[in-house]
Each structure stands twice: as C-alpha cells, then as structure tokens.
Design a protein around this motif. Structure first.
Motif, PDB file in Angstrom:
ATOM      1  N   SER A 176      17.843  99.988  83.415  1.00 32.28           N
ATOM      2  CA  SER A 176      17.307 100.044  82.055  1.00 32.28           C
ATOM      3  C   SER A 176      15.810  99.778  82.016  1.00 32.28           C
ATOM      4  CB  SER A 176      18.043  99.032  81.163  1.00 32.28           C
ATOM      5  OG  SER A 176      17.895  97.710  81.670  1.00 32.28           O
ATOM      6  N   HIS A 177      15.143  99.907  83.155  1.00 32.39           N
ATOM      7  CA  HIS A 177      13.690  99.689  83.212  1.00 32.39           C
ATOM      8  C   HIS A 177      13.035 100.927  83.807  1.00 32.39           C
ATOM      9  CE1 HIS A 177       9.917  97.499  83.332  1.00 32.39           C
ATOM     10  NE2 HIS A 177       9.760  97.898  84.585  1.00 32.39           N
ATOM     11  N   LYS A 179       9.225 103.482  84.059  1.00 30.26           N
ATOM     12  CA  LYS A 179       7.766 103.492  84.054  1.00 30.26           C
ATOM     13  C   LYS A 179       7.258 104.868  83.635  1.00 30.26           C
ATOM     14  CE  LYS A 179       6.825  99.941  87.545  1.00 30.26           C
ATOM     15  NZ  LYS A 179       5.930  99.146  86.682  1.00 30.26           N
ATOM     16  N   ASP A 200       5.378 100.879  80.789  1.00 25.13           N
ATOM     17  CA  ASP A 200       6.717 100.369  81.106  1.00 25.13           C
ATOM     18  C   ASP A 200       7.589 100.453  79.859  1.00 25.13           C
ATOM     19  OD1 ASP A 200       6.399  98.982  83.924  1.00 25.13           O
ATOM     20  OD2 ASP A 200       4.664  98.389  82.724  1.00 25.13           O
ATOM     21  N   ASP A 202      11.597  98.921  78.662  1.00 18.27           N
ATOM     22  CA  ASP A 202      12.888  98.262  78.861  1.00 18.27           C
ATOM     23  C   ASP A 202      13.795  98.678  77.715  1.00 18.27           C
ATOM     24  OD1 ASP A 202      12.594  96.712  81.242  1.00 18.27           O
ATOM     25  OD2 ASP A 202      11.236  95.394  80.139  1.00 18.27           O
ATOM     26  N   SER A 204      17.237  98.228  75.728  1.00 18.80           N
ATOM     27  CA  SER A 204      18.370  97.349  75.473  1.00 18.80           C
ATOM     28  C   SER A 204      19.555  98.171  75.013  1.00 18.80           C
ATOM     29  CB  SER A 204      18.011  96.306  74.405  1.00 18.80           C
ATOM     30  OG  SER A 204      17.704  96.950  73.181  1.00 18.80           O
ATOM     31  N   TRP A 216      13.919 100.332  72.465  1.00 21.46           N
ATOM     32  CA  TRP A 216      13.035 100.544  73.598  1.00 21.46           C
ATOM     33  C   TRP A 216      11.842  99.601  73.439  1.00 21.46           C
ATOM     34  CZ3 TRP A 216      12.660 105.657  76.490  1.00 21.46           C
ATOM     35  CH2 TRP A 216      13.894 106.333  76.466  1.00 21.46           C
ATOM     36  N   LYS A 251       2.374  95.928  73.017  1.00 22.12           N
ATOM     37  CA  LYS A 251       3.817  96.116  72.917  1.00 22.12           C
ATOM     38  C   LYS A 251       4.140  96.968  71.699  1.00 22.12           C
ATOM     39  CE  LYS A 251       5.041  91.667  75.039  1.00 22.12           C
ATOM     40  NZ  LYS A 251       5.797  90.383  74.855  1.00 22.12           N
ATOM     41  N   PRO A 260      20.720 103.205  77.366  1.00 23.83           N
ATOM     42  CA  PRO A 260      20.310 103.078  78.771  1.00 23.83           C
ATOM     43  C   PRO A 260      21.137 103.937  79.712  1.00 23.83           C
ATOM     44  CG  PRO A 260      20.447 100.923  77.725  1.00 23.83           C
ATOM     45  CD  PRO A 260      21.004 101.899  76.748  1.00 23.83           C
TER      46      PRO A 260
END
Length: 387
Positions: A176-177, A179, A200, A202, A204, A216, A251, A260
């Motif tokens: 779930s990560h 780039k 980046d 991540d 959820s 996201w 952010k 994901p």
C-alpha cells in the motif's frame, strides 16, 4: 476397502512427494545460480539470495504439481501393475468404477491443496519476493518500467460529475506504499483541468461511511490546476495570466474508489494475484471501460486450475491396465511426462489463441482440461473393455 485405499494412497502419495521434491530441488538450484550474480550488489547477501529462492518454492509447487501428480501416479500404478499387485486387487473386487472413484477422491484432495497454495501461499510469497526485493537492495523500489502502471477511475467522491481520473504509479515499495504518483483529472470534453504529482503515497483501506472509498495520503505534492474555458476572462485570455495555478504542499489527502488491492494488482506481476484479487481487478477494469480480457483469462485459468488435478489422475489410471509386456515402467513414465508436457503446451497455446481471437475467457481456460479429461476417460473405457 480401507486396506485397498490405504495401499493405493500410500504408494501414490509417496511417489508424488518424491517427484515433487526432485523438481523443487532442481528449481531451487536454478534460482540460486541466477541469484548468485546479484550477491554483493547494494548489500545483497547470500542469506538474501537463499531467502528469495525459498520464497519462490510455493510458486514452483503451484506450477509443477499437476505434472508431478501425473508422473507420481503413473509410477505408483505402473509399479503395482508390474508386480501384479494391481491384478490381485482387481480379482479381489477392485472394479474400474471403484478404482476411478478412489483416484477421483485423491484428485479432489489434491485440487483443494492446489487451490490453497495458488490462492493463499504462492501469491503471498511472490508478493513478498517482488516487494521485499527493495529491502534486499537497500530501499530500491519495485520498478514498473518507464511508463509505470496506469489506472482509470470514472469519478472519485470529490470529483465533479462527468470528470474522468487517470492515475499513474511509477514504482512500489509495499502493498500500500507507492512512489512517483501522478493523478490527472479531465473534464467532460477531455481537457485536463488538474494534475497532482506526489513523491510518495500511502493508501489506507476503505473508510467507514465513504461508500468503500480509500484514503490516499500523498506527500511531496505539486497540485496544478487549469482554469476552465467558462471561467477565463477576456483580459486573462489576452495576457495569458492566471490560466494555470500551481501549489506545493507537504501533504494532501485524496479520496478515491481505488483500494490498495486494486492498485497493488496493477503494479504486481499477474501471476502473483489470487483468484479473488483477479476478480476484483477485472471488475474494476470493466467498470472503467479498460481492456480486461487478459485478466479475465488469468482468472478463469486460476479458477479451473484445481480441475487439472482430476485430469492428471484420470490420465494416469489407464496405465494401471497396461501389462508389463506392453512396455516397461520407464516407458510408461516417459509417456506420462510427454502427456504432461503436451497438456501444458496445449494450455498455453489455447490461452494465446483465446487472446488473439477474442474467445470467451472461460472457454479458452477450460477447453484443454475438458478435452484431456474426455481423452483419458475414453482410453480408460477402451482398456477396461479390451484388456
């Protein structure tokens, strides 16, 4: 009957286990030789290479188990026929129907095991191999090529009606990560009105009360917006000012319908996906008007793969009715290997022809298994009647 079942199953399972271990040892050696060339690069050690080869073993089991099941069953039944034990079993009341039932039960058990390996064990280990390779190489991400992975979404929860979203993922460092993420938003006329680039992301899992949407968490964000034609004043159009606004953020939270699992399915190799993951991703592609036949075919191949165990034991059963004068055990095993190789070749050829000629995916995936099952049952009936 319990004694007969115990004798057959012990002989067959021991032979299948022996053949499977032999194949796995060969694959482990080949994988290790291939990994040795990377030892010493970016901190990649011999322990990492051994761990990578071990993680690849469940995938090899899933690939070769139908063949090893065929070879092992042929070896066991040929040994019983050569020593006349199978003849004694037949004269003791083991009729063709009962023998077929016993092997069918063994095939069902093998199919359940193959499904568990293919849907749970192998995808997990293959994903660990793909994603954790970045840990072995000191943080390098899983490279997805120059173009990355592309996904489409009809409209997100925060997207105006009629707009389309296209997402590009450059590389992955976890399930779930990700780039180098780029999000493009187009209006109803196909004009780009917004572009979000992030270093980046991540993702959820689905949030409660959001209709299954995922969050996201983007970092290192550049948010670029283009003014729509209806909002551009004549003065702005003349001077060319304020048509594009760019904002840099540390952010940014972006809500999307892409989970994901869907994103991971698009960036990971297709053979690392389970049946349920293929089903979800196929529906996502179909819902967003994207080509899904390749993933539909892989889904049906996964769904029908347990059937190959029944096909293999059915192909092996006629060898028990061949007498020793019809050929030694080595010749029978060789014939079994050729049968298995021909099944794999036909399966691959049918898959490619199905993609080329736009056949129904379920038909292209199931046709070889059905054809070989009918062939084996026909040979079995002929041998029972004529031998």
């Amino acid at each position: 009957m319990k004694t007969v079942r115990r004798l057959l199953y012990r002989q067959i399972l021991s032979s299948v286990l022996f053949v499977t271990l032999a194949f796995l040892a060969l694959f482990f050696f080949i994988d290790l030789v291939d990994e040795l060339q990377d030892i010493g690069r970016n901190g990649y050690t011999l322990t990492d290479a051994l761990w990578t080869c071990i993680l690849a073993l469940p995938g090899h089991v899933y690939d070769v188990f139908p063949i090893t099941l065929l070879i092992g069953t042929i070896m066991a039944l040929s040994q019983l026929a050569q020593s006349s034990e199978y003849t004694i079993l037949r004269t003791s009341g083991l009729g063709p129907a009962r023998a077929l039932t016993l092997l069918a039960a063994l095939g069902v058990g093998s199919a359940v095991m193959l499904f568990a390996i293919g849907d749970f064990v192998a995808p997990w280990t293959q994903q660990m191999t793909s994603l954790n390779s970045s840990d072995f190489r000191k943080g390098q991400a899983l490279n997805l090529g120059k173009g990355g992975a592309w996904l489409r979404e009809s409209a997100g929860p925060d997207t105006p009606e009629g707009h389309q979203l296209t997402v590009n993922v450059g590389s992955a460092t976890g399930e779930s990560h990700f780039k180098n993420v780029r999000i493009f938003e187009f209006d109803g006329q196909g004009r780009m009105v917004r572009r979000i680039t992030a270093q980046d992301a991540d993702i959820s899992h689905a949030m409660q009360g959001s209709g299954g949407a995922s969050l996201w968490a983007l970092r290192g964000v550049t948010d670029t917006r283009w003014a729509s034609a209806a909002k551009v004043t004549p003065e702005q159009e003349t001077t060319g000012q304020s048509l594009v606004t760019e904002q840099r953020l540390d952010k940014l939270d972006w809500v999307s319908q892409m989970t994901p699992q869907v994103v991971a399915a698009s960036v990971l190799p297709i053979d690392t996906m389970s049946t349920s993951a293929l089903w979800r991703y196929t529906h996502h592609l179909a819902r967003n008007a994207q080509a899904a036949q390749k993933y539909e075919l892989q889904f049906w191949k996964k769904a029908f793969s347990p059937l190959t165990c029944l096909v293999m034991v059915a192909l092996a059963l006629p060898f028990a009715y061949l007498q020793s004068r019809s050929g030694g055990m080595n010749l029978k095993v060789f014939g079994g290997v050729m049968l298995g190789i021909s099944f794999v070749l036909v399966n691959h050829i049918t898959s490619h022809l199905g993609l080329l000629h736009q056949w129904q995916p379920w038909l292209a995936a199931s046709a070889p298994s059905i054809a070989y099952l009918l062939l084996s049952l026909s040979a079995f009936v002929w041998l029972v009647r004529n031998r």
